[in-house]
Every structure is written in structure tokens, then in C-alpha cells.
Design a protein around this motif. Sequence first.
Motif, PDB file in Angstrom:
ATOM      1  N   MET A   1       0.790  -1.227  -0.046  1.00  0.00           N
ATOM      2  CA  MET A   1      -0.016   0.088   0.096  1.00  0.00           C
ATOM      3  C   MET A   1       0.970   1.228  -0.050  1.00  0.00           C
ATOM      4  O   MET A   1       1.429   1.446   1.158  1.00  0.00           O
ATOM      5  CB  MET A   1      -0.953  -0.068   1.200  1.00  0.00           C
ATOM      6  N   LYS A   2       0.653   1.995  -1.334  1.00  0.00           N
ATOM      7  CA  LYS A   2       1.824   3.085  -1.291  1.00  0.00           C
ATOM      8  C   LYS A   2       1.098   4.156  -1.251  1.00  0.00           C
ATOM      9  O   LYS A   2       0.213   4.422  -1.970  1.00  0.00           O
ATOM     10  CB  LYS A   2       2.639   2.836  -2.692  1.00  0.00           C
TER      11      LYS A   2
ATOM     12  N   LEU B   1       2.065  15.811  -1.261  1.00  0.00           N
ATOM     13  CA  LEU B   1       0.918  15.861  -0.310  1.00  0.00           C
ATOM     14  C   LEU B   1       1.041  17.206   0.690  1.00  0.00           C
ATOM     15  O   LEU B   1       2.101  17.505   1.103  1.00  0.00           O
ATOM     16  CB  LEU B   1       1.441  14.768   0.618  1.00  0.00           C
ATOM     17  N   GLU B   2       0.004  17.693   0.835  1.00  0.00           N
ATOM     18  CA  GLU B   2      -0.126  19.063   1.723  1.00  0.00           C
ATOM     19  C   GLU B   2      -0.002  18.908   2.953  1.00  0.00           C
ATOM     20  O   GLU B   2      -0.531  17.684   3.738  1.00  0.00           O
ATOM     21  CB  GLU B   2      -1.404  19.881   1.334  1.00  0.00           C
ATOM     22  N   ASP B   3       0.372  19.561   3.921  1.00  0.00           N
ATOM     23  CA  ASP B   3       0.327  19.573   5.388  1.00  0.00           C
ATOM     24  C   ASP B   3      -1.081  19.361   5.736  1.00  0.00           C
ATOM     25  O   ASP B   3      -1.975  19.967   5.209  1.00  0.00           O
ATOM     26  CB  ASP B   3       0.819  20.562   6.152  1.00  0.00           C
ATOM     27  N   GLY B   4      -1.233  18.595   7.029  1.00  0.00           N
ATOM     28  CA  GLY B   4      -2.550  18.517   7.435  1.00  0.00           C
ATOM     29  C   GLY B   4      -3.121  17.008   7.340  1.00  0.00           C
ATOM     30  O   GLY B   4      -2.271  16.076   7.186  1.00  0.00           O
ATOM     31  N   LEU B   5      -4.447  16.677   7.787  1.00  0.00           N
ATOM     32  CA  LEU B   5      -4.931  15.350   8.025  1.00  0.00           C
ATOM     33  C   LEU B   5      -5.535  14.720   6.366  1.00  0.00           C
ATOM     34  O   LEU B   5      -5.803  15.562   5.727  1.00  0.00           O
ATOM     35  CB  LEU B   5      -6.157  15.325   8.701  1.00  0.00           C
ATOM     36  N   HIS B   6      -5.319  13.604   6.301  1.00  0.00           N
ATOM     37  CA  HIS B   6      -5.342  12.840   5.211  1.00  0.00           C
ATOM     38  C   HIS B   6      -5.988  11.413   5.485  1.00  0.00           C
ATOM     39  O   HIS B   6      -5.469  10.874   6.510  1.00  0.00           O
ATOM     40  CB  HIS B   6      -4.327  12.663   4.020  1.00  0.00           C
ATOM     41  N   GLN B   7      -7.082  11.021   4.707  1.00  0.00           N
ATOM     42  CA  GLN B   7      -7.302   9.797   4.786  1.00  0.00           C
ATOM     43  C   GLN B   7      -7.180   8.650   3.455  1.00  0.00           C
ATOM     44  O   GLN B   7      -7.505   9.513   2.618  1.00  0.00           O
ATOM     45  CB  GLN B   7      -8.938   9.544   5.391  1.00  0.00           C
ATOM     46  N   PHE B   8      -6.828   7.670   3.639  1.00  0.00           N
ATOM     47  CA  PHE B   8      -6.607   6.794   2.827  1.00  0.00           C
ATOM     48  C   PHE B   8      -7.240   5.246   3.171  1.00  0.00           C
ATOM     49  O   PHE B   8      -7.419   4.783   4.422  1.00  0.00           O
ATOM     50  CB  PHE B   8      -5.134   6.534   2.459  1.00  0.00           C
TER      51      PHE B   8
ATOM     52  N   VAL C   1      -7.770  -1.729   4.788  1.00  0.00           N
ATOM     53  CA  VAL C   1      -6.613  -0.988   5.532  1.00  0.00           C
ATOM     54  C   VAL C   1      -7.216   0.585   5.652  1.00  0.00           C
ATOM     55  O   VAL C   1      -7.649   1.283   4.574  1.00  0.00           O
ATOM     56  CB  VAL C   1      -5.362  -1.049   4.798  1.00  0.00           C
ATOM     57  N   ASN C   2      -7.238   1.104   6.708  1.00  0.00           N
ATOM     58  CA  ASN C   2      -7.618   2.335   6.941  1.00  0.00           C
ATOM     59  C   ASN C   2      -6.389   3.151   7.383  1.00  0.00           C
ATOM     60  O   ASN C   2      -5.810   2.907   8.423  1.00  0.00           O
ATOM     61  CB  ASN C   2      -8.967   2.646   7.884  1.00  0.00           C
ATOM     62  N   VAL C   3      -6.095   4.296   6.635  1.00  0.00           N
ATOM     63  CA  VAL C   3      -4.939   5.043   7.386  1.00  0.00           C
ATOM     64  C   VAL C   3      -5.488   6.609   7.532  1.00  0.00           C
ATOM     65  O   VAL C   3      -6.098   7.345   6.700  1.00  0.00           O
ATOM     66  CB  VAL C   3      -3.793   5.164   6.203  1.00  0.00           C
TER      67      VAL C   3
ATOM     68  N   THR D   1       2.854  11.348  10.424  1.00  0.00           N
ATOM     69  CA  THR D   1       2.383  10.369  11.227  1.00  0.00           C
ATOM     70  C   THR D   1       1.160   9.631  10.574  1.00  0.00           C
ATOM     71  O   THR D   1       0.260  10.078   9.976  1.00  0.00           O
ATOM     72  CB  THR D   1       1.781  10.731  12.483  1.00  0.00           C
ATOM     73  N   CYS D   2       1.304   8.014  10.486  1.00  0.00           N
ATOM     74  CA  CYS D   2       0.139   7.322  10.170  1.00  0.00           C
ATOM     75  C   CYS D   2      -0.360   6.411  11.055  1.00  0.00           C
ATOM     76  O   CYS D   2       0.111   5.756  11.809  1.00  0.00           O
ATOM     77  CB  CYS D   2       0.835   6.353   8.660  1.00  0.00           C
ATOM     78  N   SER D   3      -1.688   6.542  11.019  1.00  0.00           N
ATOM     79  CA  SER D   3      -2.277   5.623  12.094  1.00  0.00           C
ATOM     80  C   SER D   3      -3.033   4.507  11.179  1.00  0.00           C
ATOM     81  O   SER D   3      -3.834   4.944  10.484  1.00  0.00           O
ATOM     82  CB  SER D   3      -3.483   6.344  13.064  1.00  0.00           C
TER      83      SER D   3
END
Length: 165
Positions: free
Chosen positions: A1-2, A8-15, A38-40, A50-52
Amino acid sequence: MKISILHLEDGLHQFQETINRGSLHFYRDEIYPDDIQVNVDLNKFGKNITCSVEISTRAHYICDRCLAEYQKNYIESFSLLFHTGNDRLITDEANVVILSPDQKEIDLLPFIQETLILTIPMKQLCRISCKGICPGCGADLNHEKCTCAEKPVDPRWEKLIALRK
Ligand SMILES: [Zn+2]
Ligand SMILES: [Zn+2]
């Protein structure tokens, strides 16, 4: 999963991604017979990402005691901090991955795979109270009664047994 980090801009992103179970190859991968969701949640701030990561799928186990197959919903999560550059980083994050400045993407697949492997339970039990299989008669003691005591005693042993009594 790439995940591409180039623009990518600063801030929150969801994948979100579904990993085809056939694309994961590791020892005992048969434990995960379904695709893996997979949820990121990714948070980028400057040189840090950071990636959760949350992984969910179905796990298929075989009970160590009675050999019955059983299934469980599998949900595990982990977090990672990707840091670009070689300056010293002070962080509480346990999993830090250093990126080179020319890195265009991050690959979460090895970490997902590692989590799937490391979370295979050491002891697999269909239930805590599983009674297992009788080593004498082979009865599955969850469903059958042990018949060891009912078996006729070999006459050659009768004298010995009588002596013991
Ligand atoms: Zn069992
Ligand atoms: Zn038995």
C-alpha cells in the motif's frame, strides 16, 4: 500500500485500500483467507508524517486443543512516524522510519504484513474452556464422552491391576 507524498499538503488525510489476500505471501498466510481492509489516518506536518493504520479482516484459526477450525474478526492497529532528513528527532513515537529527501512515496505494506504475522496468537483456542481431545480414545471432549474407561481391559493386565488394588 503505497502513498505518494510528493505533493501531499500539510494536514490530515485519509486513505483506504483493500489488499487482495493473494498479494500477501508469508508463512501461514492461510490464516487470513479474505481480503484485508486498511484505513490510514495520515497527518503531515513539515518533515514529519504520522500514520495511524487500522487493519481489519477475518482470521481463520485451528484450535490447538481440539483441532476445530474457527474464525474471528481481526482488527489491529499500529502507528508510524515517517521523518525526512537525518537530523536527530526527539519523539514519543516508537516506530520511526527515516526517509531520504528524494523519497516520493511511503509503502505501508511491509508494516501491515509484519503486523499480520506478529499478531498470530501463540496459542489458538476455539474457546477458553475447550476440553480438547482425549489422548486415549481420541474423543472430542467438547462433544463426546471419553470412552477410555469403558474399553475392555486386556486380560493379560488383569492380574497386574488386581495387584495394584
Ligand atoms: Zn478447541
Ligand atoms: Zn478417552
